[in-house]
Enzyme design. Structure first.
Site, PDB file in Angstrom:
ATOM      1  N   CYS A   1      29.068 -18.175  27.430  1.00 45.39           N
ATOM      2  CA  CYS A   1      29.377 -16.831  27.129  1.00 45.39           C
ATOM      3  C   CYS A   1      29.522 -16.464  25.797  1.00 45.39           C
ATOM      4  O   CYS A   1      30.330 -17.083  25.145  1.00 45.39           O
ATOM      5  CB  CYS A   1      30.629 -16.412  27.859  1.00 45.39           C
ATOM      6  SG  CYS A   1      31.446 -14.748  27.583  1.00 45.39           S
ATOM      7  N   CYS A  44      24.137 -12.120  25.069  1.00 48.83           N
ATOM      8  CA  CYS A  44      25.003 -11.993  26.012  1.00 48.83           C
ATOM      9  C   CYS A  44      24.129 -12.782  27.239  1.00 48.83           C
ATOM     10  O   CYS A  44      22.995 -12.473  27.392  1.00 48.83           O
ATOM     11  CB  CYS A  44      25.306 -10.825  26.476  1.00 48.83           C
ATOM     12  SG  CYS A  44      26.186 -10.600  28.188  1.00 48.83           S
TER      13      CYS A  44
HETATM   14  N1  DGL Z   1      28.231 -13.162  29.576  1.00 48.80           N
HETATM   15  C1  DGL Z   1      28.974 -12.777  28.686  1.00 48.80           C
HETATM   16  C2  DGL Z   1      28.452 -13.075  27.231  1.00 48.80           C
HETATM   17  O1  DGL Z   1      27.547 -13.843  27.255  1.00 48.80           O
HETATM   18  C3  DGL Z   1      29.890 -11.628  28.732  1.00 48.80           C
HETATM   19  C4  DGL Z   1      29.740 -10.517  29.439  1.00 48.80           C
HETATM   20  C5  DGL Z   1      31.244  -9.801  29.702  1.00 48.80           C
HETATM   21  O2  DGL Z   1      31.998 -10.326  30.294  1.00 48.80           O
HETATM   22  O3  DGL Z   1      31.353  -8.679  28.856  1.00 48.80           O
HETATM   23  O4  DGL Z   1      28.828 -12.902  26.208  1.00 48.80           O
END
Ligand code: DGL
Length: 286
Positions: free
Chosen positions: A87, A202
């Site tokens: 993330c 993301c």
């Molecule tokens: N998958 C996450 C990232 O790489 C974030 C998505 C979220 O929870 O806003 O930033």
């Protein structure tokens, strides 16, 4: 990608390592896939903190506190040999606190600015991420360090992570909604140069990649950091042993589980998640 502190030799010593892959929701599955291809023998615990999704809208102090609370529980329960914070929104903020609190090595996923700067010809690069990642000083420092010769357009998307969750849950949003989210990434300058590289900063966004490619107003290179993360994991835990069983077990765990519709359970099974559990970590009452 951010490195980890434990010695590679110590990690290589453990056969069939347990690798915990963590995200706010389903986006980290794109990283899990890449890591699993490199080490299919490992035991995987995939954790989506869906009780707190989306991380992109949380304030910085609240996000640090949340990830530490959840990780405390996960490390005690699963005793991973390595944790991948799959993330960007969390990794660009929380890695120092995690490394201070736990001895477990952490590999983070951060915006792939360096490969983007190497790939661009027009020097117009866009970074598509959550509003949290776009605002981080970590992200701005990466750009200053690696992309000083480029004009980088930061695009903080309010909705794309949620759209990716809907896609995987079998309820895709329509093309117009997706096109509107990516439109600000496509820039032209007065000399006629156009954006030619977009960082998928993301982990949710690669879930939508075929549709993003189809909706792009012109072809660009989309950079997904997942293969680089898998290479970093292999550096730390070693390559697949010759005699390894190639079908390691994968558990999917969710902190609320409200996202677990039947189509999503089917999608998780199709991606090789053998079992799904709820490890409830409710948000503190406001
Ligand atoms: N998958 C996450 C990232 O790489 C974030 C998505 C979220 O929870 O806003 O930033």
């Amino acid at each position: 990608m951010a490195g980890a502190s434990l010695s590679a030799a110590a990690l290589r010593a453990s056969a069939e390592p347990t690798i915990l892959v963590f995200d706010s929701g389903l986006g980290g599955l794109t990283v899990l896939d890449a890591v699993r291809r490199a080490r299919p023998d490992a035991r995987y615990v995939y954790v989506g903190d869906d009780a707190a999704f989306p991380y992109g809208r949380l304030g910085e102090a609240a996000l640090v506190a949340r990830v530490l609370t959840v990780m405390e529980r996960l490390v005690a329960t699963h005793r991973p040999d390595l944790v991948v914070i799959a993330c960007n929104t969390a990794s660009t903020l929380v890695l120092p606190a995690l490394r201070q609190r736990f001895t477990t090595p952490f590999v983070g996923v951060v915006p792939p600015i360096k490969p983007a700067a190497a790939a661009t010809r027009s020097r117009l690069v866009s970074l598509l991420a959550t509003p949290g990642t776009v605002a981080r000083s970590y992200t701005h420092d990466l750009i200053a360090t690696y992309a000083g010769a480029c004009a980088v357009t930061l695009v903080g998307s309010q909705n794309l992570a949620g759209f990716a969750e809907a896609e995987l849950a079998g309820a895709p949003v329509d093309d117009a909604a997706l096109a509107a989210e990516i439109a600000p990434c496509f820039v032209t300058d007065p000399d006629g140069r156009r954006t030619d590289v977009i960082c998928l900063a993301c982990t949710h966004y690669p879930l939508l990649l075929p549709r993003l490619e189809a909706l792009a107003p012109w072809p660009v290179i989309w950079i997904d950091p997942a293969p680089a993360i898998a290479r970093r994991v292999v550096q730390l835990i070693g390559a697949l042993p010759r005699d390894a069983d190639r079908h390691g077990f994968a558990l999917g765990a969710f902190t609320a589980g409200t996202c677990l519709t039947t189509p999503l359970r089917d999608a998780l099974a199709a991606r090789g998640i053998n079992e799904v559990a709820i490890e409830a970590v409710p948000l503190p009452l406001q």
